[in-house]
Design a protein around this motif. Structure first.
Motif, PDB file in Angstrom:
ATOM      1  N   ALA A  53       0.839  -1.204   0.000  1.00 20.49           N
ATOM      2  CA  ALA A  53       0.000   0.000   0.000  1.00 20.49           C
ATOM      3  C   ALA A  53       0.876   1.257   0.000  1.00 20.49           C
ATOM      4  N   ASP A  91      -0.863   1.366   8.425  1.00 13.21           N
ATOM      5  CA  ASP A  91       0.041   1.937   7.427  1.00 13.21           C
ATOM      6  C   ASP A  91      -0.507   3.269   6.951  1.00 13.21           C
ATOM      7  N   ILE A  94      -1.836   3.773   0.538  1.00 14.28           N
ATOM      8  CA  ILE A  94      -2.820   4.234  -0.434  1.00 14.28           C
ATOM      9  C   ILE A  94      -4.264   4.160   0.078  1.00 14.28           C
ATOM     10  N   MET A  96      -8.143   2.462   0.995  1.00 11.61           N
ATOM     11  CA  MET A  96      -9.171   1.904   0.106  1.00 11.61           C
ATOM     12  C   MET A  96     -10.450   2.735   0.170  1.00 11.61           C
ATOM     13  N   VAL A 141      -4.690 -14.474  -1.145  1.00 12.20           N
ATOM     14  CA  VAL A 141      -5.690 -14.566  -0.085  1.00 12.20           C
ATOM     15  C   VAL A 141      -5.042 -14.235   1.266  1.00 12.20           C
ATOM     16  N   GLY A 142      -3.903 -13.496   1.206  1.00 19.16           N
ATOM     17  CA  GLY A 142      -3.113 -13.226   2.404  1.00 19.16           C
ATOM     18  C   GLY A 142      -3.877 -12.523   3.507  1.00 19.16           C
TER      19      GLY A 142
HETATM   20  P1  ADP Z   1      -3.102  -9.827  -2.303  1.00 17.17           P
HETATM   21  O1  ADP Z   1      -2.416  -8.820  -1.444  1.00 17.17           O
HETATM   22  O2  ADP Z   1      -2.232 -10.987  -2.630  1.00 17.17           O
HETATM   23  O3  ADP Z   1      -3.792  -9.253  -3.505  1.00 17.17           O
HETATM   24  P2  ADP Z   1      -4.781 -10.072   0.017  1.00 17.17           P
HETATM   25  O4  ADP Z   1      -5.872 -11.007   0.404  1.00 17.17           O
HETATM   26  O5  ADP Z   1      -3.633 -10.046   0.943  1.00 17.17           O
HETATM   27  O6  ADP Z   1      -4.305 -10.447  -1.421  1.00 17.17           O
HETATM   28  O7  ADP Z   1      -5.370  -8.610  -0.122  1.00 17.17           O
HETATM   29  C1  ADP Z   1      -6.443  -8.354  -0.993  1.00 17.17           C
HETATM   30  C2  ADP Z   1      -6.423  -6.920  -1.454  1.00 17.17           C
HETATM   31  O8  ADP Z   1      -6.824  -6.048  -0.410  1.00 17.17           O
HETATM   32  C3  ADP Z   1      -5.066  -6.402  -1.867  1.00 17.17           C
HETATM   33  O9  ADP Z   1      -4.768  -6.735  -3.207  1.00 17.17           O
HETATM   34  C4  ADP Z   1      -5.219  -4.889  -1.685  1.00 17.17           C
HETATM   35  O10 ADP Z   1      -5.847  -4.313  -2.812  1.00 17.17           O
HETATM   36  C5  ADP Z   1      -6.185  -4.796  -0.536  1.00 17.17           C
HETATM   37  N1  ADP Z   1      -5.452  -4.520   0.730  1.00 17.17           N
HETATM   38  C6  ADP Z   1      -5.121  -5.400   1.686  1.00 17.17           C
HETATM   39  N2  ADP Z   1      -4.444  -4.788   2.685  1.00 17.17           N
HETATM   40  C7  ADP Z   1      -4.361  -3.472   2.337  1.00 17.17           C
HETATM   41  C8  ADP Z   1      -3.769  -2.304   2.940  1.00 17.17           C
HETATM   42  N3  ADP Z   1      -3.125  -2.363   4.104  1.00 17.17           N
HETATM   43  N4  ADP Z   1      -3.888  -1.131   2.270  1.00 17.17           N
HETATM   44  C9  ADP Z   1      -4.538  -1.048   1.081  1.00 17.17           C
HETATM   45  N5  ADP Z   1      -5.092  -2.092   0.469  1.00 17.17           N
HETATM   46  C10 ADP Z   1      -5.008  -3.307   1.083  1.00 17.17           C
END
Ligand code: ADP
Length: 648
Positions: A53, A91, A94, A96, A141-142
């Motif tokens: 991000a 953090d 960016i 959402m 899917v982290g």
């Molecule tokens: P990945 O990161 O592999 O795409 P994740 O399940 O970890 O899959 O996260 C899904 C999506 O959620 C990310 O691609 C991102 O767009 C959004 N996301 C997750 N954590 C954050 C964050 N801290 N800040 C902004 N966007 C996030």
């Protein structure tokens, strides 16, 4: 877009409730119920998302400076609250928007969840969940790994440049989540608050968090701050002080000198950039200075990523320009046939606002690409040369991809041809050079045959005579092999020849006696061949006497310029419109069945029975090579009739 359900209760209506998409529920179910060990990786995943991000923000700010205004440092903060039993990852990245929250934290890109679920099913049982946990990051899917340790998760977020009011996402993972306005969240970025399950309160401990960050996230190039509480002063003056302390090295790993980087650091960085659970097979780290200056830290993985052959591949090499991440999957530095390479290229010369279109044209990119290809091929060659077992494993994972280069990378065609391996009638796996070395002096071609699998080729009638003579035959079972062979054509001046094609000429290696016998047979059976051709005219281009058969009565061969039956089948299965290909039926002049048919034909040149026999032989030749027969019912009926006659 996510499917939204109507809120069912008053309470739900107050907190805009949404249902998770089915695939998210499946993934959550596995995360919560099947993964037991290594739960600690949730922190790595959340920090990795936070770092991404921040990378995205810095990149967007290159063209939109306003995005950075007014807010604090670019950093990641970890805030354990021992009373509330929460751990929060914050953090200033960016962020959402509402739509992004719903999309990103309520759905999973379809291919990602499918890949994850398939890979989990492939694990076979929930007991061996270590790799299951490791698979999480690989499939996008982290975020859901938060539920490994938390029974409730709150996300507060505000997208850069999107006003003053953030959004609150909450879920306890029971099929639903809520999204509401969060007037209290007025800063750009995201916080993920985990309400830790009782048995996971260890993740509130300062030492445990430090240990995890050191182990998994030290290379993250943003500062990771930990809220540290200390007692200061003596006696009555004693007070509790909370301070932020940076607990990672926070420098771009690839920019550090190689001598200072530990193996574990290379490994963890690999897991981070490649989202991979395994160890790399090769690590290449180079810093080039000159007219073009750049750094590369590239890895050859051990295992193929699940989407290596998907059209929409998620990952590649990351492009940084002067340490600013520009693109997560830059396809311009590695050609398609090396697309398994993962890592980072950091250029000093490219402009920060470089676009994908510009990259394709750019001279600097072309120079870097050339070096990358060279270095990667050199590393693979060295492995092939020095570590045969490793290379065989590598070949098993990526051979199919590398073969694509035989057609597309003209410059390196010879190097690639040297790297290709096939199983053969005498070897488990051989290179072309080894094959040529084993060739007897009078053999002047490299022979190969096709089939669905090793057994099918091994038992194929086409290679009977070659095998009998002890001639080695390469076994090709991969659909791309037909293409690969065409790309190579010849190796060390020896042409590659299909044992299944009409132009197979073994006469050079035959004795005078054999040649004379062949001619005599052709003359003797000319009539029978003519007759067979009339019978099978709809399916067959020609019938002729074979010199490649010893045990089987007949086989079908591919006319010049035609496709192997195996490939034709694959292309049809893929829905390609293919005109019917007529092949050549070859009959074995020494086979008793052919002998008998010859007599039958001589006795009655219009007899019905010869027709039945030839149709049966044709169907049988199709079956023997693994092709479907056009009319199985008629085949069975014909067979029964002929059996009956034979038994009478
Ligand atoms: P990945 O990161 O592999 O795409 P994740 O399940 O970890 O899959 O996260 C899904 C999506 O959620 C990310 O691609 C991102 O767009 C959004 N996301 C997750 N954590 C954050 C964050 N801290 N800040 C902004 N966007 C996030």
């Amino acid at each position: 877009m996510s499917e939204e359900t109507q809120p069912e209760t008053e309470e739900a209506a107050a907190g805009a409730e949404h249902s998770f998409r089915a695939e998210v529920n499946q993934v959550l179910d596995i995360v919560i119920n099947s993964l037991y060990s290594h739960r600690e990786i949730f922190l790595r995943e959340l920090i990795s998302n936070a770092a991404d991000a921040l990378d995205k923000l810095r990149f967007r700010a290159v063209t939109d400076e306003g995005l950075m205004e007014g807010e604090g440092e670019l950093e990641i903060q970890l805030a354990p609250d021992r009373e509330a039993k929460t751990l929060t990852v914050i953090d200033t990245g960016i962020g959402m928007t509402r739509d992004e929250v719903i999309e990103n934290l309520g759905t999973i890109a379809h291919s990602g969840s499918r890949g994850f679920l398939e890979a989990m099913a492939g694990q076979g049982n929930a007991g061996s969940d270590v790799s299951g946990v490791d698979l999480i990051g690989q499939f996008g899917v982290g975020f859901y790994s938060a539920f490994l340790v938390a029974d409730r998760v709150e996300v507060r977020t505000l997208a850069a440049g999107e006003g003053q009011t953030g959004w609150l996402w909450t879920s306890a993972a029971h099929g639903t989540f809520t999204v509401d306005e969060a007037p209290e969240w007025t800063t750009r970025g995201t916080e993920i608050r985990l309400h830790l399950k009782e048995e996971h309160h260890e993740f509130l401990d300062e030492w445990r968090i430090r240990e995890l960050v050191r182990k998994y996230s030290d290379f993250v190039s943003w500062p990771i701050l930990l809220e540290v509480t200390t007692e200061e002063g003596e006696g009555d003056d004693k007070k509790t002080v909370t301070k932020d302390e940076t607990i990672n090295t926070a420098s771009a790993l690839w920019r550090r000198p190689r001598s200072e980087i530990k193996d574990e650091e290379y490994l963890e960085f690999y897991r981070h950039v490649a989202h991979a659970p395994d160890e790399p097979m090769e690590t290449l780290h180079f810093q080039i200075e000159g007219t073009t200056s750049y750094t590369g830290l590239l890895y050859v993985p051990k295992q193929a990523p699940w989407d290596l052959f998907e059209r929409e591949r998620r990952q590649g090499v990351r492009l940084y320009v002067k340490r600013v991440m520009i693109m997560e999957d830059c396809k311009d530095f590695v050609p398609d046939h090396l697309r398994f390479i993962r890592g980072v290229i950091d250029s000093d010369d490219l402009p920060l606002n470089v676009s994908r279109e510009l990259l394709q044209e750019d001279r600097t990119v072309r120079t870097i690409r050339k070096t990358v290809v060279n270095k990667v091929l050199a590393a693979i060659e060295q492995m092939a040369d020095k570590r045969k077992d490793d290379y065989a494993a590598f070949w098993g994972e990526f051979g199919r991809v590398l073969k694509e280069g035989l057609h597309t990378d003209f410059e390196n065609k010879d190097r690639l041809a040297n790297l290709v391996r096939w199983p053969s009638s005498t070897e488990q796996l051989t290179s072309l050079a080894e094959y040529v070395e084993r060739m007897p002096e009078d053999q002047d071609a490299i022979y190969y045959a096709f089939g669905t699998n090793r057994d099918a080729v091994e038992n194929s009638p086409h290679i009977e005579a070659l095998k009998k003579r002890g001639t080695e035959v390469l076994y090709m079972t991969d659909p791309i092999d037909e293409w690969a062979v065409e790309g190579i054509r010849e190796f060390e001046k020896k042409p590659l020849k299909s044992a299944m094609k009409a132009d197979l000429d073994l006469s050079k290696e035959a004795t005078d006696e054999e040649k004379a016998e062949k001619e005599a047979n052709e003359e003797r059976l000319e009539d029978l061949c003519e007759r067979a051709k009339t019978i099978l005219v709809d399916d067959i281009e020609e019938v002729r006497v074979s010199n490649r058969l010893t045990d089987s009565p007949c086989c079908l061969v591919v006319p010049e310029g035609g496709l192997h039956a195996h490939i034709e089948r694959i292309l049809r299965a893929q829905g390609q419109d293919m005109p019917k290909q007529k092949r050549i039926l070859e009959i074995n002049p020494d086979h008793p069945v052919v002998e008998k048919l010859h007599l039958m034909h001589a006795a009655d040149s219009d007899g019905e029975e010869v027709g039945d026999w030839f149709r049966l032989l044709h169907d049988q030749a199709l079956l023997a090579e693994g092709s479907p027969i056009a009319d199985p019912a008629t085949f069975a009926r014909r067979m029964t009739t002929l059996m009956q006659r034979a038994l009478e």
